[in-house]
Design a protein around this motif. Structure first.
Motif, PDB file in Angstrom:
ATOM      1  N   ALA A 172      46.304  25.321  18.434  1.00 23.44           N
ATOM      2  CA  ALA A 172      45.477  26.348  19.071  1.00 23.44           C
ATOM      3  C   ALA A 172      46.282  27.612  19.308  1.00 23.44           C
ATOM      4  N   LYS A 173      46.794  28.143  18.245  1.00 19.61           N
ATOM      5  CA  LYS A 173      47.521  29.408  18.360  1.00 19.61           C
ATOM      6  C   LYS A 173      47.124  30.279  17.189  1.00 19.61           C
ATOM      7  N   ASP A 174      47.196  31.552  17.426  1.00 16.65           N
ATOM      8  CA  ASP A 174      46.895  32.487  16.365  1.00 16.65           C
ATOM      9  C   ASP A 174      47.871  32.245  15.209  1.00 16.65           C
ATOM     10  N   ILE A 175      47.329  32.082  14.025  1.00 18.84           N
ATOM     11  CA  ILE A 175      48.203  32.015  12.858  1.00 18.84           C
ATOM     12  C   ILE A 175      48.424  33.454  12.419  1.00 18.84           C
ATOM     13  N   GLU A 176      49.612  33.941  12.739  1.00 12.22           N
ATOM     14  CA  GLU A 176      49.895  35.375  12.626  1.00 12.22           C
ATOM     15  C   GLU A 176      49.460  35.952  11.279  1.00 12.22           C
ATOM     16  N   GLU A 177      49.842  35.248  10.256  1.00 13.28           N
ATOM     17  CA  GLU A 177      49.618  35.788   8.916  1.00 13.28           C
ATOM     18  C   GLU A 177      48.153  35.697   8.494  1.00 13.28           C
ATOM     19  N   GLY A 178      47.371  34.963   9.291  1.00 14.80           N
ATOM     20  CA  GLY A 178      45.981  34.760   8.912  1.00 14.80           C
ATOM     21  C   GLY A 178      45.833  33.437   8.190  1.00 14.80           C
ATOM     22  N   THR A 179      44.726  32.762   8.440  1.00 14.61           N
ATOM     23  CA  THR A 179      44.552  31.434   7.849  1.00 14.61           C
ATOM     24  C   THR A 179      44.451  31.517   6.338  1.00 14.61           C
ATOM     25  N   VAL A 180      43.906  32.613   5.826  1.00 17.65           N
ATOM     26  CA  VAL A 180      43.747  32.731   4.374  1.00 17.65           C
ATOM     27  C   VAL A 180      45.110  32.687   3.689  1.00 17.65           C
ATOM     28  N   ARG A 181      46.034  33.497   4.212  1.00 16.05           N
ATOM     29  CA  ARG A 181      47.384  33.508   3.642  1.00 16.05           C
ATOM     30  C   ARG A 181      48.096  32.181   3.887  1.00 16.05           C
ATOM     31  N   TYR A 182      47.889  31.640   5.072  1.00 15.69           N
ATOM     32  CA  TYR A 182      48.556  30.370   5.421  1.00 15.69           C
ATOM     33  C   TYR A 182      48.154  29.265   4.457  1.00 15.69           C
ATOM     34  N   LEU A 183      46.865  29.158   4.177  1.00 14.16           N
ATOM     35  CA  LEU A 183      46.397  28.104   3.279  1.00 14.16           C
ATOM     36  C   LEU A 183      46.926  28.319   1.871  1.00 14.16           C
ATOM     37  N   GLU A 184      47.081  29.572   1.516  1.00 15.84           N
ATOM     38  CA  GLU A 184      47.615  29.858   0.184  1.00 15.84           C
ATOM     39  C   GLU A 184      49.069  29.407   0.086  1.00 15.84           C
ATOM     40  N   LYS A 185      49.830  29.712   1.130  1.00 16.61           N
ATOM     41  CA  LYS A 185      51.245  29.360   1.137  1.00 16.61           C
ATOM     42  C   LYS A 185      51.430  27.850   1.256  1.00 16.61           C
TER      43      LYS A 185
END
Lengths: 258, 258
Positions: A172-185
């Motif tokens: 429950a924390k902001d994923i700084e880079e954004g979930t879209v980028r996170y899922l890509e990485k």
DNA sequence: GCAAATTTGTTCGTATGTATT
DNA sequence: CAATACATACGAACAAATTTG
């Protein structure tokens, strides 16, 4: 006698006073008792007139205080087709902040609430999973200049987490880079397209309270289904925007800047 | 005594009867006098409850007849990003018919009304002309399965006509091929992009009557500014859609079909 | 075609409750 | 606590629209 009912005439008269600037934003209207004398009408009739104005969003009544002219909220415009080339969409967590700041306004977002549960039917259909399948739900409320602006809930297949590829989705924390980028990485899942489905409806009680809008107001509800490079749904995001302070833009082709 | 006000309890109870199918579409609700007895409330209180339901679009009252459960209108979905490649837009006169027929529903459009007048400020700004400049205005009402569905008004610079290049714009007849194609053929002006600006607001009196929606209902208003190959605005189209029977889709990238 | 009955729309008056100052 | 202002609720009367006899 009256072509128009009296409450409508009173509403029209008060409205013209607001439109003409005779009554300015934040100013208190005469009390119901005073209006009763002014228009030589009963209190109920005066109240009917004020109800019309509240449902138009022109005034706001506060119990124990009075009725006040609403200050017009400067609407925020969300570009739904932002950055089509890169695959990142308008109004997302990642782009929300920059879109707002571009406008020299101050964004604020609540803590993210994370939940895991069975997929609601509308979500399951869009994600292409079963209704008994679990989803991860990430919810956030957003403000602009301290005014509540939107409520957003994103749904991801629980499999993203159970496969241990994207565990942060459940944090429950902001994923700084954004979930879209996170899922890509994290997973190599790249968002290459999305479909927005736009509706308008009356607000539920929760939305009335959070946004401070009347029961007969109106909200936009936008379902965004995002797809990865294989054409598989990877995410459904539902965002609710009060209609009195939100507008949207869709660009097709390359229209010149505004 | 009552956590919730009585009119709200009555509204909730009637609503649950509608949701459960206890009261079916087109069925008449008990009269106000009957409800007054059922809930042991005054007629005014019953009326307040019914008002809630009408603003939710669940029931419809007809003077002299009664209150009836509204039959849910099957919403029509307009794809705003239709045919991005060719430059022809969704919801236009040219594509409206095919989008509707694809859905196996029957489109109908009123006669076109043509007018010439000074550009309203909102239009002048978008067309990049002065407020004193004249515009040609083409107005049309649209139906689906005989139900009023949208009102559309397109604005073109009067210069298109005075230059004698596109005289048919002033003729109050459907331009079969569509104005977009006509302007391309007649003037060499090709629509290469457009921008849709989407808002929602309360209907005016005319819209209430035409669409048969309550004063506290809600309509979409979409401003489409279309640009030619030089990036010059060639047209502004304003379309009003009642929110209870219209939804929109925006595709970004190439999402898989629904 | 008209009158009566039915049903919703408007308006009034009054009383009491709740929120704020 | 008192005063003020809006919220809820009741009862009553007449008007307007529609259907029925």
């Amino acid at each position: 006698m009256a072509q128009q009912p009296m409450y409508q005439q009173i509403a029209d008269d008060l409205r013209s006073q607001i439109d003409s600037g005779d009554l300015v934003p934040d100013q208190q209207l005469p009390t119901e008792l005073e209006l009763r004398k002014t228009y030589d009408a009963s209190r109920n009739t005066v109240r009917d007139a004020i109800k019309r104005l509240t449902s138009l969003g022109l005034v706001e009544t506060r119990p124990g205080q009075g009725t006040f002219v609403t200050r017009k909220i400067d609407p925020f415009v969300t570009v739904l087709t932002q950055d089509a080339a890169t695959g990142y969409g308008g109004g997302e967590g990642a782009t929300y902040r920059s879109q707002v700041e571009e406008d020299r306004r101050t964004p604020f977002a609540s803590q993210i609430k994370v939940e895991a549960k069975s997929a609601p039917p509308e979500i399951a259909t869009r994600l292409g999973i079963g209704e008994d399948d679990q989803v991860v739900l990430r919810h956030q409320e957003r403000y602009i200049d301290k005014v509540p602006w939107s409520m957003q809930t994103s749904f991801f297949p629980m499999e993203f987490v159970t496969s241990r590829q994207a565990p942060d989705l459940l944090i429950a924390k902001d994923i700084e880079e954004g979930t879209v980028r996170y899922l890509e990485k994290a997973m190599g899942i790249k968002q290459t397209s999305y479909r927005d489905w736009i509706t308008a409806r009356a607000p539920d009680e929760n939305e009335q309270n959070f946004f401070g809008i009347p029961h007969d107001g109106s909200v936009f509800e936008i379902f965004r289904t995002a797809y990865d490079q294989t054409g598989t749904p990877m995410r459904v995001t539902v965002t609710v925007f009060p209609a009195d302070r939100n507008q949207f833009i869709v660009n097709v082709g390359q229209p010149p800047d505004l």
